[in-house]
Design a protein around this motif. Structure first.
Motif, short mmCIF file in Angstrom:
data_model
loop_
_atom_site.label_atom_id
_atom_site.label_comp_id
_atom_site.label_asym_id
_atom_site.label_seq_id
_atom_site.Cartn_x
_atom_site.Cartn_y
_atom_site.Cartn_z
N SER A 139 37.85 38.59 46.06
CA SER A 139 38.68 39.77 45.87
C SER A 139 39.26 40.22 47.20
N GLU A 159 38.45 41.09 41.28
CA GLU A 159 37.76 41.94 40.31
C GLU A 159 36.97 42.99 41.06
N ARG A 191 40.28 43.79 36.64
CA ARG A 191 40.21 42.35 36.85
C ARG A 191 41.64 41.83 36.97
#
Length: 324
Positions: A139, A159, A191
């Motif tokens: 991420s 996410e 997400r």
């Protein structure tokens, strides 16, 4: 004493008494002489023009350079004062205009921080407003060092679970590549993986507005609602559904929940969780479905459970695991 032609001529030749000189200079300073001081004009020209006005009126024709010496000192003092005044005004204007410009530029130039997580890594980040963000593996979170304006805006991919600090005066907006999530104070899971064609939001608490980046499609999501922005069909499609929010945020507490996923989908999750590579070499296995729930498990624990339930074997080659 009346200023006349003779007095002017004597003044011009420097033959006037101090009293006469004072009277002539007062007359030269009066409106009667009808002189002007246009901007950007040479002082010598001013003197010449002034003398031509006087000499023209009294039919005197001496060299104009002489009269320049008569009033040039007075004119020079006036112009020097004006020049100094303009310099002070100009300097003040330059300072304040540049100060304003600098302040405006500083307001526009915002310092940002970027936090990334690799495969197999999770991280908790606290934002300047007190918002707490739990980042799942792979991420990227980009946010300003300080939220200075009326909005709290940041950019995200991957996410993450957001626990937004409440501030009704400053809406909180999360931008992904294709969507936008706007909230005032809430808890939700976002997400937006770059490897997937869908972006989804699951609200645990509060309310959010979920939309495509163009705002043409938008929905309001409340607790246990899931919004999915889908690009798989080509044209963007936004849908909502009722869900059990806890299932979607279990990862935050190191709970691995594989709920009716295909082995191919489960393999992608395991790759991100454990920073490994998984290959499926048995025909049709990647489409078979598996359900399992684990609390802070090791990779071996998960693979052995999957292999037993789905009747496949696996072998390890460094960081690569092959299902067969």
């Amino acid at each position: 004493m009346k200023v006349n032609k003779e007095v002017i001529e004597r003044y011009h030749r420097g033959e006037c008494s101090p009293e006469e000189q004072r009277i002539v200079e007062q007359w030269l300073d009066s409106e009667e002489v009808e002189m002007s001081f246009p901007e950007n004009t040479d002082l010598k020209v001013i003197g010449d023009r002034g003398w031509r006005k006087i000499s023209g009126r009294y039919h005197i024709s001496p060299k104009p350079e002489v009269v320049a010496s008569l009033k040039l000192d007075n004119y020079r003092m006036i112009w020097q004062f004006a020049a100094c005044l303009m310099l002070v005004i100009g300097a003040a204007f330059f300072y304040y205009s540049n100060t304003d410009s600098k302040n405006e530029i500083q307001n526009q130039i915002q310092a940002y921080k970027e936090v990334k997580t690799a495969k197999g890594e999770k991280l908790m980040v606290t934002l300047p407003d007190g918002t707490v963000v739990w980042l799942n593996a792979e991420s990227v979170l980009r946010f300003p060092e300080n939220f200075k304006n009326d909005l709290r805006e940041l950019e995200f991919s991957g996410e993450a679970y957001f626990n937004i600090a409440k501030d009704a005066s400053k809406p909180f907006i999360v931008h992904t590549k294709k969507t936008k999530v706007q909230v005032l104070g809430t808890k939700f899971n976002l997400r937006a993986l770059t490897t997937e064609t869908t972006t989804s939001v699951v609200v645990e608490e509060g309310k959010v507005k979920f939309s495509g980046d163009s705002d043409k499609q938008q929905v309001i999501l409340t607790a246990n609602k899931r919004g999915v922005f889908d690009l798989s069909a080509g044209a963007p499609f936004l849908k909502t559904e009722e869900v059990y929010a806890v299932k979607y945020i279990a990862w935050k507490n190191n709970e691995l929940l594989l709920d009716n996923l295909t082995i191919g989908e489960a393999a992608q999750i395991l790759e991100r969780w454990y920073n490994v590579k998984i290959k499926i070499n048995r025909k049709g296995l990647h489409l078979e479905r598996y359900t399992g729930n684990f609390n802070n498990p090791s990779l071996k624990e998960v693979l052995e459970s999957m292999a037993f339930a789905m009747k496949f074997r696996y072998q390890q080659d460094g960081q690569t695991f092959v299902f067969y």
